[in-house]
Every structure is written in C-alpha cells, then in structure tokens.
Write a protein that holds these residues in place. Structure first.
Motif, mmCIF file in Angstrom:
data_model
loop_
_atom_site.group_PDB
_atom_site.id
_atom_site.type_symbol
_atom_site.label_atom_id
_atom_site.label_comp_id
_atom_site.label_asym_id
_atom_site.label_seq_id
_atom_site.Cartn_x
_atom_site.Cartn_y
_atom_site.Cartn_z
ATOM 1 N N GLN A 79 -21.531 13.076 30.447
ATOM 2 C CA GLN A 79 -20.304 13.684 30.984
ATOM 3 C C GLN A 79 -20.316 13.686 32.502
ATOM 4 O O GLN A 79 -19.254 13.583 33.139
ATOM 5 C CB GLN A 79 -20.166 15.104 30.450
ATOM 6 C CG GLN A 79 -19.940 15.181 28.952
ATOM 7 C CD GLN A 79 -19.551 16.576 28.489
ATOM 8 O OE1 GLN A 79 -19.015 17.365 29.257
ATOM 9 N NE2 GLN A 79 -19.812 16.869 27.221
ATOM 10 N N VAL A 80 -21.496 13.786 33.100
ATOM 11 C CA VAL A 80 -21.606 13.768 34.558
ATOM 12 C C VAL A 80 -21.063 12.461 35.117
ATOM 13 O O VAL A 80 -20.244 12.448 36.047
ATOM 14 C CB VAL A 80 -23.077 13.971 34.996
ATOM 15 C CG1 VAL A 80 -23.234 13.725 36.497
ATOM 16 C CG2 VAL A 80 -23.552 15.374 34.639
ATOM 17 N N GLN A 81 -21.493 11.322 34.532
ATOM 18 C CA GLN A 81 -21.047 10.029 35.037
ATOM 19 C C GLN A 81 -19.582 9.780 34.717
ATOM 20 O O GLN A 81 -18.857 9.194 35.524
ATOM 21 C CB GLN A 81 -21.932 8.924 34.451
ATOM 22 C CG GLN A 81 -23.362 8.992 34.964
ATOM 23 C CD GLN A 81 -24.183 7.812 34.528
ATOM 24 O OE1 GLN A 81 -24.287 6.808 35.223
ATOM 25 N NE2 GLN A 81 -24.790 7.922 33.363
ATOM 26 N N VAL A 82 -19.119 10.208 33.560
ATOM 27 C CA VAL A 82 -17.705 10.036 33.205
ATOM 28 C C VAL A 82 -16.816 10.813 34.183
ATOM 29 O O VAL A 82 -15.761 10.321 34.614
ATOM 30 C CB VAL A 82 -17.451 10.463 31.751
ATOM 31 C CG1 VAL A 82 -15.952 10.577 31.463
ATOM 32 C CG2 VAL A 82 -18.089 9.460 30.783
ATOM 33 N N ARG A 83 -17.245 12.025 34.560
ATOM 34 C CA ARG A 83 -16.470 12.791 35.546
ATOM 35 C C ARG A 83 -16.441 12.080 36.895
ATOM 36 O O ARG A 83 -15.410 12.058 37.578
ATOM 37 C CB ARG A 83 -17.049 14.194 35.690
ATOM 38 C CG ARG A 83 -16.674 15.144 34.562
ATOM 39 C CD ARG A 83 -16.921 16.594 34.952
ATOM 40 N NE ARG A 83 -18.331 16.870 35.192
ATOM 41 C CZ ARG A 83 -19.189 17.278 34.252
ATOM 42 N NH1 ARG A 83 -18.770 17.452 33.002
ATOM 43 N NH2 ARG A 83 -20.454 17.526 34.547
#
Length: 530
Positions: A79-83
């Motif tokens: 989720q960190v990279q998607v954000r």
C-alpha cells in the motif's frame, strides 16, 4: 493473507523496490517482437495493459502518459508504494491509469481482459501459490491476441548465486533494520572472500558475484538476496508450468539471446543437430552454455503457438522500423569507401562495416537516432549516398539489417515513434516531461525522466530549465533569452574561462551556444518529438 504474504508485504512497505521504466517490458517492444516472430498483437496506442507487481508505477505511469488512449492498471501488495504512485498520477493529471493495492492471487476473470500483461521482478520472489496465480492471470485475463511478459531468475546461473544468498541470509537475516541486515550480510561475504581457499568453488563464486554485490543499489540487494522468497527455476521448467496454464513460449525480450548463430559455429551445428528444431531445448542448452541467471519471457495463448515462426521472414523485417547508433572505433567519421571500419553499436556491441552501402545505412541510422528509419528510406539513402542503383542496394540493406537484428545491434518498432530526427526551429518536447506535468523519476542535480524508448534518461540543470518552453511555440532565440533572464535573476549561473558570464553581449552569445547544446542532447535522449 498467509504469513509469507504478510511478511513480503511488510518487507516491500519497509524497503520499497526501485520503481522505474523497463525498456524491455514496454508494450511497443512486445508488439514488435510478436510481429517479428509471426504474430500480430494489439497496437499499443489503445491497448489495455495490466502490470502485476507494479510497485509505485514507475514502469506503467510513463506508458500511460505517452499514450492517452491506452488504459493501464497496476496491482501491488504494498500500500505504501501504491500510494506513492497514486500521488504521481494525480500530479501528472493522468486519467487513463489506476494503481490498486491488491493480491495477485485474488484476481479473477471479473478483473477484465488485457492486451498486454507485464510481470517484472515478481515471479521468482513470491511463494509457489502466487507463482501459479501469476501464470493463471496471464492465461485467464489475456486477450486472445495478447502478449504476457514475465521475468524470473533461472538456473544454472543462480546455482552459484544461491551460495552467496545463503551466506548473506545466515548473518544478515536475523538483524531488524534493512541497513543493518545489508551491512552484516556484506560483512559475511567480505570475510568469506578473505578466508576462502584460492582453488575452491567458493572463491570462484565470490569472484564472480562480489562486483555485483559491491555495485548494486541497496533496494536491489535487499530484495534479491535477503528477502524471504527467491526461487529460481530452469527455463524448461518455467515453460512447462506456463503450458499447464494454457500458455506457450513466444520469445525472449532480448531476442539476440535466442539465435544460436550468435554463439559461434562450434556451438551452432551441434545444437541444431541435438535439439531437432525445438527452440525451447536449444535455449535451455544455451542457458547452460552461458551460465544464465535471468530471463524475460514472452508468453501467448496456446492456440497461437502454431503461428509462431522463428525463421525470420524478410517481409516482416521489411515492415519494421529500425534505430541504431554507430561510431567508428578509431573515432573518425564513417567513410563511404570499401575499407573495413570497426564500429561500436548499441548495447556495447562491436560490428564491422565492410561495404559502402553498409556505411551509408549506418550513417543514416546514427544521424537520425533515436528516431527510427524504414527499410525503404534506408535503401533510398543508401542508393543516393553511394550512387549505386536501388536494385543493387536493397538486398544488401536487407541482409545487413537482418544480421544486425540477430546480433541485437539495432532497435525495432512496429510503427515509428514520434521521436524528432532533427532539432526544429520551434522544438517541442514530450508533453509528459514538460512543466507541471513533468513525470520526474528522480530529482536532484541531475533528475531522470522517461523517454519515448521507455528508458530513464538524466536531465542536466540546463535541460530542466528549457524543457517547460519546448511547446513548439518558442524559437531558439526565445530559449536563449529565457536562459539569460534566469542568469540575470541569479537562478542560473554560467561560467566561462573560470569566470561568471555577466555582461549582456557575452551572455547572449553564450546562452545561444548553450541552447544549441541542450537541444542537441535532448533530441539524442529521445525527449523531442517530431
């Protein structure tokens, strides 16, 4: 979510993988390779593209920016990279791309159908059930005429690297912080390098792998050598697994590795006899020969396998667009005489130009690079420059380009990208890298952007300064005046003969020179459009 998947998610949240374009996975490249080997695939301009393990979208976002009518979807556990990717998409105001925090194993038929599916740097680094899910998605969600790309680590080359990985994990894995893990892991290898017997397998393994360990960036080393999963396989095994899901091998993303003639006559004849026309067996033998560690495989649906042709078709070669660079080894200009001239080509390959026509073709390709040139245009230029009739030039050009293609010394596209072949009076840059919509891959004194060959290229401070004005409406004089104004406002500083340039007359002449240099370099980097 099982414990291994949870651990992987946490690992990628803590240590995001470097997210940038992969030229070998661009849909334009995949389309050209499919065509070369006998298949048609959807045109990239309006394709539906799915990337499995998209990280922060560094590979997918430039593609969406380049083709406004293309639809791109990326999924990643982190989720960190998607954000991070969603922020970049919003800043670029792109409406044709979506990144989702999603488990690959949860993708089903309702997720949709895609013309191109890309999975780079994921397959070997996930558990077996997720590997099966990747191949299932590549079959189930691929359009009938689509192409899937999957990269993975392979044996036999990874047999030796597993020794390195195991040693790094032994000392580094128990540590908590990523930097600490890597420091302890590298320390283990340095100890082994100093202590191993000179004639041992370990010593040879370390000699082969320590340059990589010392030079690679932190993100790569942590994910390649210290994360929970890394499961290489033999190429033949991967093809069998893909086959069980209804997929067939099409090609490697670096097609020069497929051609047995690139390995010399001592290899060519025995392998052709041994493998009996099986491309898969021949490439598996070649993996042993070169101790291959990594593959980038193109897959298609099994019902298309009978249409694949590995013997190159002259008519298909004729329909391609070509690009390449050629620089004489001795630094001199290419001449049109019959004296042989050894040259450096792309991918650090060496080729020898023997005939005047060869040199004329090389001149045209190099002059226009990174723009592409059709075979008809190369034949016409070859005839005009050498004075030989077109009928005599054409077979020489065809034979030359086929050989360069087999060597990997030219780049191909199914249709010409809109790359400028010269600097115009009112130059225009890719909209995706201009001004507020600029898609910077990195920032700092020399930031990176993605060019039309889907490559990350660096930008100097000067190039970054002129890029916002390259909208096709500003002349070279306009650009020079802009640089002079920036210098007067002390936002830029020009140095000549170790002294700042300040007086108006010198500044005007100097900025005109700098504009010419910046535009030349921006064109050569593939950032100016025709």
């Amino acid at each position: 979510m099982d414990s291994v998947t949870t651990a992987l998610t946490s690992y990628y949240d803590t240590v995001p993988y470097d997210s940038h374009p992969f030229p070998q996975a661009s849909v334009e490249h995949l389309e050209a390779l499919a065509f070369l080997f006998g298949l048609r695939s959807p045109p990239p301009e309006k394709a539906r593209v799915l990337e499995l393990g998209c990280a922060a979208g560094g590979n997918l976002i430039p593609l969406a920016a380049r083709h406004p009518d293309l639809r791109a979807t990326g999924v990643d556990l982190s989720q960190v990279q998607v954000r991070q990717g969603a922020t970049a998409i919003a800043q670029a105001r792109l409406m044709n791309i979506e990144l989702r925090a999603f488990n690959i194993a949860d993708i089903d038929a309702s997720f949709g159908e895609f013309d191109y599916i890309i999975c780079h740097g994921v397959y070997s680094w996930v558990p077996q059930p997720v590997q099966d899910a990747i191949l299932r998605v590549c079959a189930q969600n691929l359009a009938p005429d689509g192409v899937a790309y999957v990269s993975y680590n392979v044996y036999p080359g990874w047999k030796a690297r597993e020794i390195v990985r195991d040693a790094m994990i032994l000392r580094g894995a128990p540590r908590d912080e990523p930097d600490e893990k890597l420091s302890y892991a590298r320390g283990m290898l340095e100890f082994l390098e100093q202590s191993a017997r000179p004639d041992s397998v370990l010593k040879k393994t370390l000699e082969e792998n320590m340059p990589l360990v010392r030079s690679a960036n932190k993100s790569y080393l942590l994910h390649e050598f210290l994360e929970p999963c890394n499961a290489p396989c033999y190429f033949k095994e991967f093809v069998a697994r893909a086959g069980a899901h209804g997929l067939s091998y099409l090609a490697d993303a670096e097609p020069s590795s497929m051609f047995v003639q690139n390995y010399g006559d001592k290899v060519r004849e025995p392998l052709l006899r041994e493998c009996g026309g099986s491309q898969i067996m021949m490439e598996q033998y070649l993996d042993f020969l070169v101790n291959r560690t990594f593959r980038q495989t193109l897959l298609v649906k099994q019902d298309r396998a009978t249409d694949i042709r590995y013997r190159l078709d002259p008519e298909r070669i004729r329909a391609l667009e070509f690009a390449g660079t050629f620089a004489a080894v001795d630094g001199r200009a290419l001449t049109l005489d019959a004296v042989e001239q050894p040259c450096h080509a792309i991918r650090k390959l060496n080729v020898t130009l023997r005939l005047p026509v060869h040199k004329a073709v090389a001149q045209v390709l190099d002059e226009r690079y990174p723009a592409t040139v059709s075979i008809d245009a190369l034949v016409a230029s070859g005839s005009a420059r050498t004075g030989e009739p077109r009928a005599a030039v054409e077979p020489v050009v065809m034979a030359m380009l086929e050989q360069l293609l087999i060597l990997g010394a030219v780049r191909i596209r199914r249709s010409a990208p809109q790359v400028a072949s010269y600097v115009s009076e009112f130059p225009r840059a890719l909209e995706a890298v201009r001004g507020a919509r600029g898609l910077a891959l990195s920032t700092g004194p020399s930031s990176e952007v993605c060019n039309q060959w889907h490559e990350p290229v660096g930008l100097s401070m000067l190039e970054r300064c002129v890029l916002p004005l390259l909208d096709g409406k500003h002349s070279h004089d306009d650009l020079a005046q802009h640089l002079a104004a920036e210098a007067r406002a002390e936002r830029l500083r020009f140095i000549k003969d170790d002294k700042p340039v300040t007086d108006d007359e010198t500044l005007r002449a100097f900025t005109q020179e700098q504009v010419a240099l910046a535009l030349r370099d921006l064109r050569r980097k593939g950032l100016l459009v025709s």
